[in-house]
Design a protein around this motif. Sequence first.
Motif, mmCIF file in Angstrom:
data_model
loop_
_atom_site.group_PDB
_atom_site.id
_atom_site.type_symbol
_atom_site.label_atom_id
_atom_site.label_comp_id
_atom_site.label_asym_id
_atom_site.label_seq_id
_atom_site.Cartn_x
_atom_site.Cartn_y
_atom_site.Cartn_z
ATOM 1 N N LEU A 418 0.830 -1.198 0.000
ATOM 2 C CA LEU A 418 0.000 0.000 0.000
ATOM 3 C C LEU A 418 0.869 1.254 0.000
ATOM 4 C CD1 LEU A 418 -2.700 -0.949 2.687
ATOM 5 C CD2 LEU A 418 -2.875 -1.178 0.207
ATOM 6 N N HIS A 419 0.383 2.283 -0.699
ATOM 7 C CA HIS A 419 1.020 3.608 -0.682
ATOM 8 C C HIS A 419 0.009 4.594 -0.102
ATOM 9 C CE1 HIS A 419 4.683 2.761 -3.080
ATOM 10 N NE2 HIS A 419 3.918 1.827 -3.627
ATOM 11 N N PRO A 420 0.050 4.891 1.219
ATOM 12 C CA PRO A 420 -0.926 5.811 1.828
ATOM 13 C C PRO A 420 -0.870 7.194 1.190
ATOM 14 C CG PRO A 420 0.218 4.561 3.526
ATOM 15 C CD PRO A 420 0.932 4.282 2.233
ATOM 16 N N THR A 421 -2.038 7.754 0.912
ATOM 17 C CA THR A 421 -2.128 9.075 0.272
ATOM 18 C C THR A 421 -2.844 10.105 1.134
ATOM 19 O OG1 THR A 421 -4.183 8.414 -0.823
ATOM 20 C CG2 THR A 421 -2.134 8.074 -2.038
ATOM 21 N N CYS A 422 -3.641 9.674 2.127
ATOM 22 C CA CYS A 422 -4.391 10.636 2.942
ATOM 23 C C CYS A 422 -4.679 10.017 4.303
ATOM 24 C CB CYS A 422 -5.696 11.023 2.247
ATOM 25 S SG CYS A 422 -6.739 12.133 3.215
ATOM 26 N N THR A 428 -7.375 5.216 10.503
ATOM 27 C CA THR A 428 -8.026 5.200 9.197
ATOM 28 C C THR A 428 -7.223 6.027 8.208
ATOM 29 O OG1 THR A 428 -10.165 5.088 10.341
ATOM 30 C CG2 THR A 428 -10.206 5.541 7.978
ATOM 31 N N PHE A 429 -7.052 5.483 7.002
ATOM 32 C CA PHE A 429 -6.316 6.204 5.965
ATOM 33 C C PHE A 429 -6.757 5.701 4.594
ATOM 34 C CE2 PHE A 429 -3.886 2.431 7.006
ATOM 35 C CZ PHE A 429 -3.445 1.949 5.777
ATOM 36 N N TYR A 430 -6.433 6.476 3.565
ATOM 37 C CA TYR A 430 -6.649 6.063 2.183
ATOM 38 C C TYR A 430 -5.294 5.751 1.555
ATOM 39 C CZ TYR A 430 -11.578 7.348 2.066
ATOM 40 O OH TYR A 430 -12.930 7.401 2.283
ATOM 41 N N ALA A 431 -5.290 4.785 0.632
ATOM 42 C CA ALA A 431 -4.025 4.352 0.053
ATOM 43 C C ALA A 431 -4.243 3.854 -1.371
ATOM 44 C CB ALA A 431 -3.394 3.258 0.906
ATOM 45 N N HIS A 432 -3.148 3.874 -2.139
ATOM 46 C CA HIS A 432 -3.103 3.221 -3.439
ATOM 47 C C HIS A 432 -2.588 1.796 -3.253
ATOM 48 C CE1 HIS A 432 -2.784 7.179 -5.973
ATOM 49 N NE2 HIS A 432 -3.967 6.992 -5.417
ATOM 50 N N VAL A 433 -3.139 0.882 -4.017
ATOM 51 C CA VAL A 433 -2.660 -0.495 -4.004
ATOM 52 C C VAL A 433 -1.622 -0.638 -5.106
ATOM 53 C CG1 VAL A 433 -3.290 -2.916 -4.182
ATOM 54 C CG2 VAL A 433 -4.881 -1.287 -3.146
ATOM 55 N N ALA A 434 -0.432 -1.083 -4.730
ATOM 56 C CA ALA A 434 0.646 -1.240 -5.709
ATOM 57 C C ALA A 434 0.329 -2.436 -6.607
ATOM 58 C CB ALA A 434 1.983 -1.433 -5.002
ATOM 59 N N CYS A 435 -0.161 -2.142 -7.798
ATOM 60 C CA CYS A 435 -0.477 -3.206 -8.756
ATOM 61 C C CYS A 435 0.666 -3.320 -9.766
ATOM 62 C CB CYS A 435 -1.797 -2.898 -9.451
ATOM 63 S SG CYS A 435 -3.193 -2.690 -8.319
ATOM 64 N N VAL A 526 -8.291 3.581 -1.796
ATOM 65 C CA VAL A 526 -8.995 2.552 -1.032
ATOM 66 C C VAL A 526 -8.964 2.938 0.441
ATOM 67 C CG1 VAL A 526 -9.068 0.130 -0.390
ATOM 68 C CG2 VAL A 526 -8.372 0.771 -2.688
ATOM 69 N N CYS A 527 -10.114 2.909 1.089
ATOM 70 C CA CYS A 527 -10.189 3.225 2.507
ATOM 71 C C CYS A 527 -9.753 2.011 3.322
ATOM 72 C CB CYS A 527 -11.605 3.636 2.899
ATOM 73 S SG CYS A 527 -11.764 4.163 4.621
ATOM 74 N N CYS A 528 -8.772 2.224 4.199
ATOM 75 C CA CYS A 528 -8.233 1.139 5.014
ATOM 76 C C CYS A 528 -8.319 1.505 6.487
ATOM 77 C CB CYS A 528 -6.767 0.864 4.655
ATOM 78 S SG CYS A 528 -6.495 0.425 2.924
ATOM 79 N N ARG A 529 -8.454 0.484 7.295
ATOM 80 C CA ARG A 529 -8.487 0.677 8.746
ATOM 81 C C ARG A 529 -7.500 -0.268 9.399
ATOM 82 N NH1 ARG A 529 -13.692 0.142 12.866
ATOM 83 N NH2 ARG A 529 -12.599 0.835 14.743
ATOM 84 N N ILE A 530 -6.661 0.269 10.279
ATOM 85 C CA ILE A 530 -5.693 -0.566 10.995
ATOM 86 C C ILE A 530 -6.463 -1.409 11.999
ATOM 87 C CG2 ILE A 530 -3.598 -0.568 12.376
ATOM 88 C CD1 ILE A 530 -2.966 2.193 11.291
ATOM 89 N N SER A 531 -6.417 -2.711 11.820
ATOM 90 C CA SER A 531 -7.356 -3.594 12.514
ATOM 91 C C SER A 531 -7.013 -3.849 13.972
ATOM 92 C CB SER A 531 -7.440 -4.935 11.775
ATOM 93 O OG SER A 531 -6.179 -5.577 11.792
ATOM 94 N N ASN A 532 -5.789 -3.567 14.407
ATOM 95 C CA ASN A 532 -5.413 -3.921 15.777
ATOM 96 C C ASN A 532 -5.323 -2.715 16.702
ATOM 97 O OD1 ASN A 532 -3.187 -2.913 14.474
ATOM 98 N ND2 ASN A 532 -1.730 -4.303 15.444
ATOM 99 N N ILE A 533 -5.800 -1.528 16.275
ATOM 100 C CA ILE A 533 -5.774 -0.357 17.153
ATOM 101 C C ILE A 533 -7.088 0.401 17.030
ATOM 102 C CG2 ILE A 533 -3.271 -0.076 16.978
ATOM 103 C CD1 ILE A 533 -3.811 2.308 15.123
ATOM 104 N N PRO A 566 -14.518 -0.479 5.070
ATOM 105 C CA PRO A 566 -13.095 -0.260 4.812
ATOM 106 C C PRO A 566 -12.290 -1.525 5.055
ATOM 107 C CG PRO A 566 -13.675 0.624 6.948
ATOM 108 C CD PRO A 566 -14.958 0.168 6.331
ATOM 109 N N TRP A 567 -11.214 -1.702 4.271
ATOM 110 C CA TRP A 567 -10.381 -2.882 4.449
ATOM 111 C C TRP A 567 -9.782 -2.885 5.849
ATOM 112 C CZ3 TRP A 567 -6.974 -3.163 -0.623
ATOM 113 C CH2 TRP A 567 -7.820 -3.400 -1.721
#
Length: 605
Positions: A418-422, A428-435, A526-533, A566-567
């Motif tokens: 992932l490359h976080p962008t915001c 919680t953050f948004y990121a690009h998926v390195a494809c 892509v909206c992502c959420r850190i699952s352990n915090i 969110p992921w």
Amino acid sequence: MAYELLWDASYEYLEKHASFVNSLTGLMLERAKHLRSQLFGQQSKKGPTFLDDYRVAHDELQNMGKTLQMVVNEWKSLFADVSTSLCEQVAAQPITSSIDLIFDYIKPTLDYQVSQKVRFVITYIPATPEGIFYAMDESRKHDFRANLNPIQKTRKTFLHKLPPPGVMFIVYLDNLWTRAVCNVTTNDKTPLAIYLLDLGETLPYEELLPKAALSAELGSVPAYAMKCSIIPKADTFPFKLYDTVTFNVVAVENDLLLLEHTEDGLENVISKETSTNAEQLYDVSQSSSNDDRKKHSINNDTSTATERSQCKTNAIKLESNEYAITRETFTEAELEQLDDISQCTTNPMKAVLGYVPKDDDRLCKHYDPQTKGCFKGANCRLRHEPKDPDGWTLDKDTVAVSIPAQMEVPLPNTYVTLHPTCIIDVDTFYAHVACDEANYAKYEQLMADMNDPEIVANYKLLKLMPALGELVIAKYEDVWYRATVCEAFDHTINVFYVDYGNTAIVGMGEVRRWEDRFNYLPFQAVCCRISNIQRIKPCHLEAIQQLYVCILDKPLRAMIVDNKLPWEVLIYDEDNFDVGEALIMTKLALPRKPCKFDENAYIPG
């Protein structure tokens, strides 16, 4: 206790229904805007209407499933009890005018001559009958913007305690960072207050007010707001906030300007460059990075763009044969829209509205409001709907709200880069998926096409206020991006940039209609959420800043715990250390058990 029980029952379910959560969050944010004066010591006038606003907002959610509606009703009932008690509380009292506050700062130079004609922008009007107001010299507006623009864009060093008197700092108010100083306290009875140097407003000090350090260079710039008094004094102040007005200087008494309003043809209170709010006075576009390829923003430093609007004296008659409305007063876009209407049409609807409504062709003339139908029953092919009592057409314009291209979602328990962008919050953050390189090349080509001068010249302006969720093309720092409408105001739009995850408030002139030619590539953010915090508290600036430094613009190895938006992800830095665990160890976040949504589980409620 009622909050905890209800939240435990519906937390995971609400997470998967973004529309409900966004409606609830939007309502609370709107309430916070109306209660700003209460937060900083002013009387609240909007409080008693909150209960009605809340009920109206949830009446629009009736199309949800019955089980979710039960959850909505429980939350509505709970909030109704709490909001009623809130409305009964006494609002914080403002600082009374009888208290003399002493502020130590570099005052503006009042180098004006008696009878000199000046143009001032009114920046603050106190609630006092003495005719006192604060204003800025219009000739210094560009200098003001040049000095204050860097404050909005540079990274901030946040302060946890109030600086000593005489030391300039910046505070975050109404989506803008503004220079301020605190007062000199002579005894324990003197209240703490802050003075906004460039607006002239005095506010009670609030501990939760975001504040940051100011550079020495900008700290040496004198204040721009000047204390003024208009003569002769009137019962009501004749101007509005941010009006541009012409005055004659009557006298200069220490730090007070005595002014007399003058009439000068068309140049009155109405001005072609009259600002409507403080953001236009700054004329800034906030951002969290100057990177040419990526755009980022922290939720507390929400990006804002300039509202560029002209206030024209269209209805003022100049002389017997001259009017302010001529072809020269319109922009090229307005002239193009005007000339698009045929001048030889015999249809009055076409001549007045620019198009022909289809209501008479679509709506049944025999519609009965009591039966909600007509005598033909099911054999009638027309719509059974009443016409608007004010004569407005019921025609609707079809707009795009989604695209056919969708991103390939990774499977749970797999690893991606992932490359976080915001950064939105500490978890919680948004990121690009390195494809693969092919996807990146397609996105680079899409951005090149969107900003090609020939293609940009053919973009169509919005003729009407856009609908919520409508896809548009919006500008950010002079670059066009794909976006969707989050909220619409009178002359501005709050947009969400679907390829980066940040939001910004832009003017109508910085938004164009959606082009289907840009449908071929999935939205990249892509909206992502850190699952352990989980966050310790809302708006935890220190934690957000630390996450900003750790992950923004850096490739991260992430494990997908759950691929529903969110992921839910576990992220690792370049040393393969769990970022979530690091935030817990530094006491910037609380631990949370990673969760995965079971599609076959029962729905709470």
